[in-house]
Design an enzyme around this catalytic site. Sequence first.
Site: not given
Length: 263
Positions: A110-112, A115
């Site tokens: 999951h790439c913050f 998002g």
Amino acid sequence: MLALRLLNVVAPAYFLCISLVTFVLQIFLFLPSMREDPTATPLFSPALLHGALFLFLSANALGNYVLVIQNSPDDLGTCQGTSSQRPQCPPPSTHFCRVCSRVTLRHDHHCFFTGNCIGSRNMRNFILFCLYTSLACLYSMVAGVAYISAVLSISFAHPLAFLTLLPTSISQFFSGAVLGSDMFVILMLYLWFAVGLACAGFCCHQLLLILRGQTRYQVRKGVAVRARPWRKNLQEVFGKRWLLGLLVPMFNVGTESSKQQDK
């Protein structure tokens, strides 16, 4: 979980702020300083070439950034249901993301900063986003170093000149020898350097995993993968139109994963 969801909002805002500040500095500070060269020809002036290259890098970075957000990995649901619905259960290469609250195909992480989850549908756009972001940051750092070198008459011929620039500039700033705008550019130099190296390292790491036919989630969980030729692994992610995707931001159509999803 609340902290992760907050980070999922703050991180994209942080990236967009850096992009906006970089664009403003390039257009209103670095480019005007290049136009002052009287020996440059109008057609091949440093300002024109620099502006064209910076816009190319920025357009590809932001274009792939938008595609990563738009092309979310498919929500495959859960394995709950009758026996007739069992064949539609997610395969072992999927993972349930707590932040997105969905099961994604070939989940990587999951790439913050976007998002969004990185999986089968947006892996290529994510790699190109990291590549062009690193190039844009490192190129901005080079342009910033040239600007600071001309404004403050600092020579960067010595290898340690860049490392000693920040502490020297801070002391000169408090003594009034360095302007606030110049000090801000110096701080941005180190930020561009850090973000550029981080994105370049992440891009190389993802490419290595693709060559092996793995994802970060599979490596973290110790999941065994089937050995395949590295060319087939690359084609599965980048497709046959990989050269066009390097020049123009586009969705990863034509890949093996997208064909399997369309069936």
